[in-house]
Design an enzyme around this catalytic site. Structure first.
Site, PDB file in Angstrom:
ATOM      1  N   LYS A 290      -0.342  -9.856   4.245  1.00 52.19           N
ATOM      2  CA  LYS A 290       1.028 -10.125   3.766  1.00 52.19           C
ATOM      3  C   LYS A 290       2.036  -9.312   4.544  1.00 52.19           C
ATOM      4  O   LYS A 290       3.173  -9.718   4.720  1.00 52.19           O
ATOM      5  CB  LYS A 290       1.166  -9.719   2.297  1.00 52.19           C
ATOM      6  CG  LYS A 290       0.292 -10.457   1.356  1.00 52.19           C
ATOM      7  CD  LYS A 290       0.613 -10.006  -0.077  1.00 52.19           C
ATOM      8  CE  LYS A 290      -0.643  -9.865  -0.890  1.00 52.19           C
ATOM      9  NZ  LYS A 290      -1.097  -8.470  -1.024  1.00 52.19           N
TER      10      LYS A 290
ATOM     11  N   LYS B 261      -3.518   1.776   7.647  1.00 45.40           N
ATOM     12  CA  LYS B 261      -2.187   1.544   7.066  1.00 45.40           C
ATOM     13  C   LYS B 261      -1.212   2.660   7.396  1.00 45.40           C
ATOM     14  O   LYS B 261      -0.032   2.417   7.593  1.00 45.40           O
ATOM     15  CB  LYS B 261      -2.291   1.337   5.552  1.00 45.40           C
ATOM     16  CG  LYS B 261      -2.935   0.010   5.200  1.00 45.40           C
ATOM     17  CD  LYS B 261      -2.544  -0.490   3.829  1.00 45.40           C
ATOM     18  CE  LYS B 261      -3.042  -1.931   3.665  1.00 45.40           C
ATOM     19  NZ  LYS B 261      -2.804  -2.512   2.384  1.00 45.40           N
TER      20      LYS B 261
ATOM     21  N   LYS C 120      -6.587  -8.683  10.792  1.00 48.37           N
ATOM     22  CA  LYS C 120      -6.753  -9.357   9.497  1.00 48.37           C
ATOM     23  C   LYS C 120      -5.479 -10.123   9.116  1.00 48.37           C
ATOM     24  O   LYS C 120      -4.380  -9.618   9.355  1.00 48.37           O
ATOM     25  CB  LYS C 120      -7.052  -8.259   8.477  1.00 48.37           C
ATOM     26  CG  LYS C 120      -7.230  -8.677   7.067  1.00 48.37           C
ATOM     27  CD  LYS C 120      -7.534  -7.454   6.206  1.00 48.37           C
ATOM     28  CE  LYS C 120      -6.302  -6.919   5.521  1.00 48.37           C
ATOM     29  NZ  LYS C 120      -6.268  -7.003   4.077  1.00 48.37           N
TER      30      LYS C 120
END
Ligand code: AQP
Length: 332
Positions: A197, A111, A194
């Site tokens: 959102k 991230k 993956k």
């Protein structure tokens, strides 16, 4: 007593990955476990979010929980930030966890990317807050997707160290529950990424709020390959990642094995498969999407459910905090 804690970050529209990887499991557990399901809004602020968007996302995620089949009478549904004990225990566990343990967390690396120095400290210590979320309820089981497995292992390590440090068998050591088929639903545009959102491309995911037309378009554009459907798809060397993903999603929605679906479509090409796949998705998603819409319009009802959840969750969490403070010498 078997007690479940899990949650989802209100960071935007929930997608099929959240549904198959987490919510479907939440729903199946509501009759046999005491379940605490939270809207993980403190986790959501580890990256920059507009206040008005956060509020909207909290309410729409609550609506998505209910629309997917979670019964507010059987489960304790609440927002994480409304129960103060999460933050309080998180600080105490910050003092139990080791820096080296956090440095091994792969999700932070993914991230934060190349911009680690500019990532928030919250994004780095996120797994400790997650441990507090679980341990403050003495949860025995935690249903999560594959991506959260490492964080759950860290939670177990923290609980074990706390128990050892204070010579008490206090925290329960929680077990993960990871779905067999859809532990990791991949992007419709890239079978190695993956479904998420935060992916910039809306075409990469099926949202629980998507209309029939959007589902048709997204499946039409979903990446596949020109080979026919055959057993080779799941062969390690085939590298047909997008094909594996679509077949696995289909199998999970049908509650069948990948093998059964492969034999059903054996020799057919993906354009044919996609027609059936689209119909199946619409059959599954449309009723959820209609319910989200309806529930979201009744804000008072959603707020009442969250308030009720907050009271019940706080009763349990406050008791754990009182015991923790006693154990570590913080109660005068
Ligand atoms: N693609 C996925 N496949 C299977 N399970 C998934 N989960 C998320 N994506 C997939 C599971 O959903 C639960 C809630 O996840 P989250 O929203 O709290 O955080 P996340 O894992 O970071 O999900 P996203 O969609 O990738 O959110 P953003 O983009 O905001 O970071 C977890 O149990 C997770 O395993």
């Amino acid at each position: 007593m078997k007690r479940v804690l899990s949650g989802i970050q209100p960071t935007g529209n929930l997608h099929l990955g959240n549904y198959l990887g987490a919510i479907k499991n939440f729903v199946s557990m509501q009759n046999s476990y005491e379940c605490f399901y939270m809207l993980a809004d403190l986790h959501a602020i580890t990256v920059r979010v507009e206040p008005k968007d956060l509020k909207e996302n909290i309410l729409s995620t609550a609506a998505a929980f209910l629309a997917s089949g979670l019964d507010e009478k059987k489960n304790i549904i609440f927002s994480q930030s409304s129960v103060r004990a999460h933050s309080e225990l998180s600080w105490i566990l910050n003092c139990t966890a080791r820096v080296g343990w956090l440095n091994r967390m792969t999700q932070f690396k993914e991230k934060a990317g190349s911009n680690k120095e500019k990532a928030s400290v919250g994004l780095y210590t996120y797994p400790i807050l997650m441990a507090a979320d679980i341990l403050v309820y003495q949860a025995t089981h935690v249903p999560v997707g594959e991506d959260q497995k490492q964080h759950l292992e860290l939670c177990r390590d923290i609980a074990i160290k706390f128990n050892n440090d204070y010579g008490k068998d206090f925290f329960n050591i929680p077990e993960p529950i990871i779905p067999d088929i859809s532990a990791r639903v991949m992007s419709l545009r890239d079978g190695l990424k993956k479904m998420s959102k935060s992916d910039e491309s809306d075409l990469s995911r099926i949202n629980l709020t998507d209309s029939k037309e959007q589902i048709v378009q997204k499946i039409k554009k979903a990446k596949t390959d020109s080979e026919p459907i055959n057993e080779d798809i799941f062969n390690e060397k085939s590298k047909r990642f997008e094909a594996q993903n679509l077949i696995s999603i289909y199998a999970d929605l049908k509650s069948e094995s990948n093998k059964k679906i492969l034999s059903q479509f054996e020799g057919k090409n993906f354009s044919e498969f996609k027609k059936d796949f689209t119909d199946l998705l619409i059959e599954y998603i449309s009723p959820i999407s209609d319910k989200i819409d309806l529930l979201r319009k009744n804000e008072d009802h959603l707020l009442k459910i969250l308030k009720n959840g907050q009271e019940k969750a706080s009763n349990v969490a406050d008791k754990t905090m009182k015991d923790v403070k006693n154990i570590i010498g913080l109660s005068l």
